[in-house]
Write a protein that holds these residues in place. Structure first.
Motif, mmCIF file in Angstrom:
data_model
loop_
_atom_site.group_PDB
_atom_site.id
_atom_site.type_symbol
_atom_site.label_atom_id
_atom_site.label_comp_id
_atom_site.label_asym_id
_atom_site.label_seq_id
_atom_site.Cartn_x
_atom_site.Cartn_y
_atom_site.Cartn_z
ATOM 1 N N ILE A 197 70.878 119.408 -18.611
ATOM 2 C CA ILE A 197 72.200 119.025 -19.200
ATOM 3 C C ILE A 197 72.010 117.882 -20.038
ATOM 4 N N ALA A 247 76.241 113.605 -12.779
ATOM 5 C CA ALA A 247 75.879 114.964 -12.882
ATOM 6 C C ALA A 247 74.659 115.188 -12.326
ATOM 7 N N VAL A 296 73.433 122.999 -20.840
ATOM 8 C CA VAL A 296 74.792 122.314 -20.571
ATOM 9 C C VAL A 296 75.169 120.987 -21.310
ATOM 10 N N ASN A 298 77.318 117.735 -21.783
ATOM 11 C CA ASN A 298 78.299 116.932 -21.097
ATOM 12 C C ASN A 298 78.893 115.959 -22.310
ATOM 13 N N VAL A 335 81.087 120.820 -21.792
ATOM 14 C CA VAL A 335 82.074 120.526 -20.639
ATOM 15 C C VAL A 335 82.510 119.238 -21.431
ATOM 16 N N THR A 432 84.099 114.570 -15.862
ATOM 17 C CA THR A 432 83.470 115.506 -16.430
ATOM 18 C C THR A 432 82.250 115.998 -16.424
ATOM 19 N N SER A 436 80.263 119.451 -15.284
ATOM 20 C CA SER A 436 78.695 119.786 -15.914
ATOM 21 C C SER A 436 77.652 120.006 -14.745
ATOM 22 N N CYS A 439 78.271 123.213 -13.197
ATOM 23 C CA CYS A 439 77.840 124.267 -14.220
ATOM 24 C C CYS A 439 76.308 124.423 -14.101
#
Length: 889
Positions: A197, A247, A296, A298, A335, A432, A436, A439
């Motif tokens: 991420i 996250a 991903v 963020n 995201v 958010t 993330s 995901c």
């Protein structure tokens, strides 16, 4: 009474035994095969179910789902390889001669695996070979449902986990207290390992004990100076450290907190510094940086300032590259935070970053599930996640170490390294990274997911906690949404389970319709129309301003008007089928007197069952204002000027029985007759106008199924426009594109009329053959039902998955998706969690007994909640047996 046995679940001395019995299976749309295992066993194979291989999605034939004909309710899946066991002396070569089979492996003398071109051929050949006397076993290689022991992940040893209500919001008995992500069921399958991420922000503190193992060796970048990977990302602020922890903070390390995806990796991408932000060129480079490595991105940030926030051509190029080519063509998952400007009538559709069909736009919901008071609404929202709010708990997450960051108190322990309580994190920036992280969990169990697959899994896994939100509606495919939280807050456990078995969606296509005829928008078009008797001319059509909540787009019924005065106390009369006329004030009320607040006055009218409310000013003659904090009032309400309000009050006094009123909206409309049959995903509307004040305009899109997306609402932007802006909506997911779409424009302020010059409608989705325009593919309907009579919201097997869902999941709509069985796991040292598939509104009875031979007695009766219901049992007893059954209400 309709009773369906679920199963016994035995909990004795730490051991688990499952004895399952579920509903019978339909044989519609099936083929029957007799196979030798070495006994002859018959299987009924579904003809409409083919699952691709996750390891090799292009593998021939995929997997076919079959049910034993002996009454067992546990399905198997047959592949394209056969198991053959032959008696001594039987020649494999002679047996396979002139057959479409190849030897794949010799396990031992007489036992072989052979390869067929596909699964159907494997079944046909297995049945034929099973008839030979020298064949002892002839059956396709199969896979059976397996599950990890325990339906929930073990509670992590991070000491502040119990304070992370956004992950698990329960009391000591396991009862849900409010909104949560429900991550522990997901953690039985994955912690997000192998997924990176990128936290695009001001640089997180990579040396933090909760982040150091997650960020070591990752492709960090400082895009304010260089796009080259760097080993030590700069730390310029506090924001990114809080975001990163939400996250993917390290889990089970006996300290602090845990992230949604504690096994995922983190890359720090710096775009903010104290001396400025990255340029459009640098942002372009950032968006497609390491796009085959980072899965991903963020983005807990967006456009600043009022008005429409565009994305530059360079940035669009970077985003497009990441989506089109990232992750080997599957697309980087982006995201996006929805923004924190609700208090100034902000809307996520005004910011081109979240207003993009390719990204996941995330709203924030507070502890009780209601959209946070700052969280931007918008038709482009996909989902929401928990976050803090005024008067509600904040998020507990990582902070810069010591007295740096949000928490600058010098604690004796390591508490200074975390943001919590009054130092806690909040905003859509906090919501958010939770999405993330989710995901990352999904991608770790199924790396083959495309960015559109991720979006759609979130839609399927989302649920609403604030059922009192008056904006919640159901679209034409049966999915509930609101402009406040999108499709709701995803259940992490459900999302991961869906991701494991998800079948990738077909290629995206689009259709565009354009109209360039100029139309004038009627000025000040929201009107209270009074009738009944000799109505003064000034009352025939009273200009009004809307509340921030429910809005009248289609004229209300014409109803009697009742003057309820200031409505500062409960209204003691029944207003059913009537309109409440309410005076603002009184003028001498103290500022802290909440009884005078618009929201409370309108709520009292709703409690008296009023159809709508008309609030009038107590000063300023014809001046009108925006009624603050009325986002969630349960009935439509409008505000009119003092002069008209007092005149209407006097007229009602002299004509109490005959005075009638309705609210109507004068508007301009563009209609598009779409002939293509797409299964909708996103819809966009491009608007070009010469209106002198953009904020006066309300713009909505209505689908053929009647779903209305609010693309722009009345706001405070005084700039012209929209000169040229494209709005997007997620709210038509899985509706049919065919039919009449309408884009409506209304002006809701005085003296600022204007024109609409051109409108383009684009619908994105998957092309299907859909003769009856219901959003269900004709072949799918004929295969499963033999006709086209079913609708997308129908649920013929009663499992809670309506046809629209079943079509996407490629499951049999005539057979329950999930076996009616209990999952069990240790929730805590004191509690054991039982869970089972459930349907909204159906009742489920839990019964218990000390042994299977004793009489089972009822323990509790619970109302179902789709797709899974849970119940907690005390773990103190040395052994207990449970039975769960579905019962009629």
């Amino acid at each position: 009474m309709n009773r369906r046995l679920l199963l016994f679940c035995i909990l004795a001395f730490g051991g688990l035994l499952f004895i399952t019995h579920a509903q019978g299976q339909s044989v519609a749309g099936t083929r029957r095969y007799e196979l030798r295992e070495p006994r002859f066993n018959a299987y009924v194979v579904e003809t409409n179910f083919v699952r691709i291989s996750l390891a090799s999605p292009n593998a021939a034939g995929g997997w076919l789902r079959a049910w034993p004909e002996d009454g067992s309710t546990n399905h198997v899946e047959f592949g394209s390889r056969l198991t053959l066991q032959l008696k001594p002396g039987v020649s494999l070569e002679q047996l396979m001669a002139r057959r479409p089979l190849k030897l794949a492996r010799t396990i031992n003398p007489g036992l072989f695996i052979v390869q067929a071109p596909d699964a159907w051929t494997a079944l046909e050949q297995a049945q034929q070979l099973a008839a030979f006397e020298g064949v002892m076993v002839s059956v396709p290689v199969s896979r059976r449902p397996l599950r990890q022991h325990g339906a929930v992940g073990a509670k992590p040893n991070d000491p502040h986990f119990d304070s992370q209500w956004h992950l698990q919001n329960r009391d000591t008995a396991g009862n849900q207290l409010g909104v949560e992500m429900n991550v522990r069921p997901a953690w039985t399958h994955t912690r997000g390992d192998g997924v990176i991420i990128a936290v695009v922000d001001d640089g997180f503190e990579a040396s933090h004990p909760e982040l150091i193992l997650r960020s070591g060796g990752m492709p960090h970048g400082d895009f304010t100076s260089s796009t080259a990977p760097i080993s030590n990302p700069p730390v310029n602020g506090d924001h990114a450290t809080a975001v990163a922890g939400l996250a993917a903070a390290e889990g089970n390390n006996n300290r602090g907190v845990v992230g949604v995806a504690p096994g995922a990796n983190l890359a720090s991408w710096v775009i903010f510094k104290t001396n400025g932000v990255a340029t459009t060129e640098q942002l372009m480079d950032m968006f497609h940086f390491s796009s085959n490595v980072v899965a991903v991105q963020n983005h807990s940030w967006g456009s600043g300032g009022a008005g429409l926030g565009a994305v530059s051509a360079l940035e669009q190029a970077g985003i497009s590259n990441a989506i089109a080519f990232g992750r080997g063509g599957r697309g980087v998952v982006m995201v996006r935070a929805a923004g924190n400007f609700r208090d100034v009538n902000g809307d996520a559709n005004e910011d081109a970053y979240p207003n993009d069909p390719r990204v996941i736009a995330v709203a924030a919901a507070r502890f009780d599930g209601r959209a946070a008071t700052y969280s931007n609404p918008g038709a482009c929202l996909l989902v929401a996640a928990p976050s803090g709010d005024t008067g509600f708990d904040t998020l507990f997450t990582t902070d810069r170490q010591g007295t740096l960051g949000y928490n600058r108190v010098n604690f004796a322990d390591d508490s200074a390294d975390y943001a919590f309580n009054s130092f806690g994190f909040t905003g859509t920036s906090g919501a958010t990274p939770q999405i993330s992280g989710l995901c990352a969990l999904m991608l770790s169990v199924n790396p083959n997911l495309g960015y559109r697959d991720v979006q759609q899994i979130l839609v399927h896994a989302a649920r609403h906690f604030d059922l009192a939100d008056p904006d919640i509606r159901t679209n034409g495919a049966g999915f509930r949404f609101s402009h406040n939280v999108g499709f709701g807050i995803p259940d992490a456990g459900q999302a991961v389970r869906l991701a494991q078995n998800w079948i990738n969606r077909p290629a995206l296509t689009s259709v565009t319709y354009s109209m360039a005829n100029t139309q004038s928008v009627p000025d000040d078009g929201l009107r209270v129309v009074v009738s009944g008797g000799d109505v003064p001319a000034e009352l025939l059509s009273i200009p009004s301003s809307p509340s921030l909540g429910l809005h009248v787009d289609i004229a209300t019924a014409t109803v009697p008007v009742v003057d309820v005065g200031y409505a500062t106390n409960a209204i003691g009369i029944d207003l059913t089928g009537k309109a409440a006329l309410i005076r603002r004030g009184p003028t001498n009320a103290a500022p802290e007197d909440t009884s005078t607040f618009f929201v409370n006055k309108i709520a009292r009218a709703a409690e008296a069952n009023a159809a709508f409310a008309i609030v009038y000013n107590h000063s300023g003659t014809n001046s009108r204002i925006t009624m603050a904090d009325t986002d969630f009032v349960p009935i439509p309400a409008v505000f009119i000027g003092q002069a008209q309000g007092e005149l209407l009050t006097n007229y009602v006094a002299t004509n109490p029985v005959t005075t009638l009123a309705r609210i109507e909206l004068q508007k301009a409309a563009y209609t598009f007759n779409v002939t293509e049959t797409l299964l909708c995903e996103h819809a966009t509307v491009r608007v070009q106008s010469s209106h002198p004040t953009r904020g006066d305009l309300r713009i909505t899109l209505v689908s053929p199924q009647g779903t209305r997306s609010v693309l722009q609402r009345f706001n405070f932007d005084t700039a012209p426009g929209p000169v040229d802006w494209t709005y997007q909506s997620t709210q038509h997911f899985y509706e049919s594109s065919a039919g009449t779409w309408t884009v409506e424009f209304s002006d809701e302020a005085d003296e600022q009329g204007g024109d609409i010059l051109a409108v383009d409608l684009t619908i994105y989705g998957v092309a299907i053959a859909d003769t009856d325009h219901d959003g269900l593919d004709d072949t799918w309907e004929q295969t499963n039902f033999g006709n086209l009579a079913q609708g997308p919201k129908d649920d013929p097997d009663g499992d809670g998955y309506q046809n629209a869902r079943e079509q996407i999941l490629q499951t049999n709509p005539n057979t329950p998706n999930s076996e009616f069985r209990i999952d069990i796991g240790a929730w805590s040292p004191q509690l054991t969690r039982l869970s089972w598939p459930a349907v909204n509104g159906r009742n489920y009875e839990v019964l218990a007994a000390p042994t299977p031979l004793d009489t089972f007695t009822s323990v509790t009766n619970i109302t179902g909640r789709f797709p899974e219901l849970e119940w907690f049992s005390s773990g103190s007893a040395p052994g207990q047996f449970f039975r769960v059954r579905s019962v009629s209400p």
